[in-house]
Scaffold this active site. Structure first.
Site, PDB file in Angstrom:
ATOM      1  CD  GLU A 202      -3.066  -1.227   2.067  1.00 18.74           C
ATOM      2  OE1 GLU A 202      -3.017  -0.450   3.045  1.00 18.74           O
ATOM      3  OE2 GLU A 202      -4.015  -2.020   1.880  1.00 18.74           O
ATOM      4  CD  GLU A 316      -3.920  -5.853   3.070  1.00 20.54           C
ATOM      5  OE1 GLU A 316      -4.791  -5.068   3.521  1.00 20.54           O
ATOM      6  OE2 GLU A 316      -2.709  -5.718   3.291  1.00 20.54           O
TER       7      GLU A 316
END
Length: 530
Positions: A202, A316
């Site tokens: 991320e 995710e």
């Protein structure tokens, strides 16, 4: 067991008989009527939702509680790989140039083994996964402090990982090459070539402090991908591993322009992400649509890119990125997950549910087993409703047939027809504070299904997860939600309460099935051809 749930009608339309099976609360029931032909055309249905799971950071995998949960989820889903953060963190011990040792009362001195790299814990971590027939999905993160350009760039998570770029790309590249080469030497290229190496986590949010974020991440990706491929072109590397389904189009354009290797695309989304962050709009996208719409968005971006055949991995996803006990601890997850599977089928190779266990410490050491953790299994090895949900959905076959319903999936094998039926309703509460249910989350849903081309005397097995079946939260609420440590007797009671409820068995007659599913309920119907 309620009689109306199991009633098998001799005719699909029998108003008087249906009425006799209803209760006064069923006045507001919704009703679905459809036909399933067991011999209709079927399409491949790979179980993309249970191939990979996320987990707490790398070092936790050395705990026996982690490995116990790993084995439990492996038995329930036969998942193939696990992804975690932090394989390069100092607690794992890989990168330690200039290592010194110091005995009490003595000055520090150079260690007898002055090697820059130490693979001891890495070997134990990956050996433990492989011994349980689970492969690593290797997220390459976070920055060793001795390699960090900013030693103070520590993330807010409890374990305070460093999220800065490397101080030296020469040293970073050397570490990546040494890491990959060690894995190939230890496990063999045929094994490691099946793993996926994902660059960072991320980088578009606070897990990366390079400035500007995107261009500095691309620099990190370029170095890492080339270092991985220098060990063997068979090793698979990809990214950008972004939050909020971001950066895929510019990432692939960059890879093409810079001629950088890329073998797969990875990104993340959570069902309560904001439309502003994912789509740049001001829509109010409900939880049961956000994941699908994000997957479709990225799928289409890849199709329009210079690499239209690249695999898409959502490494995710979950119904919430925060700890919300009315969401991830509850049977709400059954309809939510089943509906995502229905919608995302064919759009992505894999979706990694975050995560498989509440052996997890991002917000600190767990204080209570039901705080809205992301796992399928709560602390103290207590199964949540989500473990039972995944167990039921694993029973679906690998060939899907069309169903004219937004609340059903149908699959076939040579010997059976398996249906997932659900009743979606929004969660009964949101946020970190648990809202005790005061009644049903919504009206019941009645399914009247005409099933064609199955033997008339086929047996029917019905498994359920809902407020009153396979749901440990009901027992925890009845205990008064005790805070802090549980007694051994309470743990024993909760483990028993969290077990899968036994199935209902009945006989199919005339090809008609009449079934009631409560709000937040998931029913798995297995019709065995006799």
């Amino acid at each position: 067991m309620r009689l109306r749930d199991l009633l098998l009608l001799p005719s699909l339309f029998c108003p008087l008989l249906c009425l006799s099976a209803q209760t006064p609360s069923s006045v507001a029931e919704s009703h679905e009527i459809f036909t399933i032909d067991a011999k209709s055309a079927a399409t491949p249905f790979p179980h993309f939702w249970e191939q990979t799971f996320g987990s707490g950071r790398a070092i936790l995998s050395l705990r026996e509680s982690y490995r116990d949960d790993l084995r439990t989820v492996k038995a329930a889903t036969n998942f193939q790989s696990v992804r975690f953060h932090g394989i390069f963190m100092d607690e794992v011990g890989l990168y330690d140039p200039g290592r010194k040792t110091q005995d009490p009362g003595l000055a520090a001195q150079a260690a007898n083994d002055a090697s820059i790299y130490n693979f001891s814990y890495i070997d134990q971590i990956y050996d433990g996964l492989l011994a349980n027939h689970v492969r690593p999905y290797v997220e390459l993160s976070f920055m060793p402090k001795k390699l960090a350009s900013d030693p103070n760039a520590l993330h807010a998570f409890w374990y305070k990982q460093n999220v800065s770029p490397p101080a030296s790309y020469e040293a970073w590249d050397a570490m990546i090459r040494a890491f990959a080469a060690h894995l190939v030497q230890r496990y063999g290229i045929d094994e490691v070539a099946t793993w996926r190496f994902e660059v960072w986590n991320e980088p578009n949010i606070d897990f990366w402090v390079g400035k500007p974020k995107q261009s500095t991440y691309f620099e990190l990706y370029d170095h890492t991908a080339r270092a991985i491929k220098s060990v063997s072109p068979r090793l698979q590397v990809g990214g950008p591993s972004t939050a909020q389904a971001a950066w895929v189009t510019p990432f692939l354009a960059h890879c093409k322009q810079a001629n950088v290797p890329v073998d797969f695309v990875s990104t993340h989304v959570y069902a309560n992400d904001k439309a502003e962050d994912v789509f740049g709009t001001h829509e109010q996208i409900p939880r049961d649509e956000m994941v699908y719409r994000s997957v479709k968005k990225v799928h289409d971006e890849i199709a329009a890119s210079p690499y239209p055949q690249l695999p898409l991995i959502f490494s995710e996803y979950n119904a919430s990125y925060a700890n919300e006990p009315n969401v991830t601890d509850s049977p709400y997850m059954g309809p939510w997950l089943a509906n995502n599977i229905r919608l995302c089928d064919g759009l992505t190779e894999s979706m990694a549910y975050w995560d498989f266990s509440d052996v997890f410490e991002e917000q600190g050491v767990v204080r209570t087993p039901f705080y809205g953790g992301f796992g399928l299994i709560a602390a103290d090895d207590i199964p949540k409703a989500t473990l039972n949900i995944f167990t039921l959905l694993h029973k679906l076959g690998d060939r899907r047939i069309a169903v004219d319903s937004t609340s059903a999936l149908a699959t076939v094998t040579p010997n059976s027809l398996t249906l997932a039926l659900w009743n979606y309703a929004p969660p009964t509460g949101t946020g970190a504070k648990y809202a005790m249910p005061t009644g049903p989350a919504g009206p019941d849903k009645v399914f009247d299904i005409d099933i064609k081309n199955v033997p008339p005397a086929s047996t029917v097995e019905i498994w359920r997860v809902d407020d009153n079946h396979s749901n440990v939260l009901k027992a925890f609420d009845a205990m008064g939600r005790p805070p802090g440590d549980l007694t051994q007797e309470q743990i024993k009671q909760l483990r028993a309460a969290g077990a899968m409820s036994p199935p209902e068995h009945l006989q199919l007659r005339g090809g008609k099935l009449h079934l009631t599913v409560p709000a937040h309920g998931l029913a798995l119907v297995v019709i065995v051809k006799q």
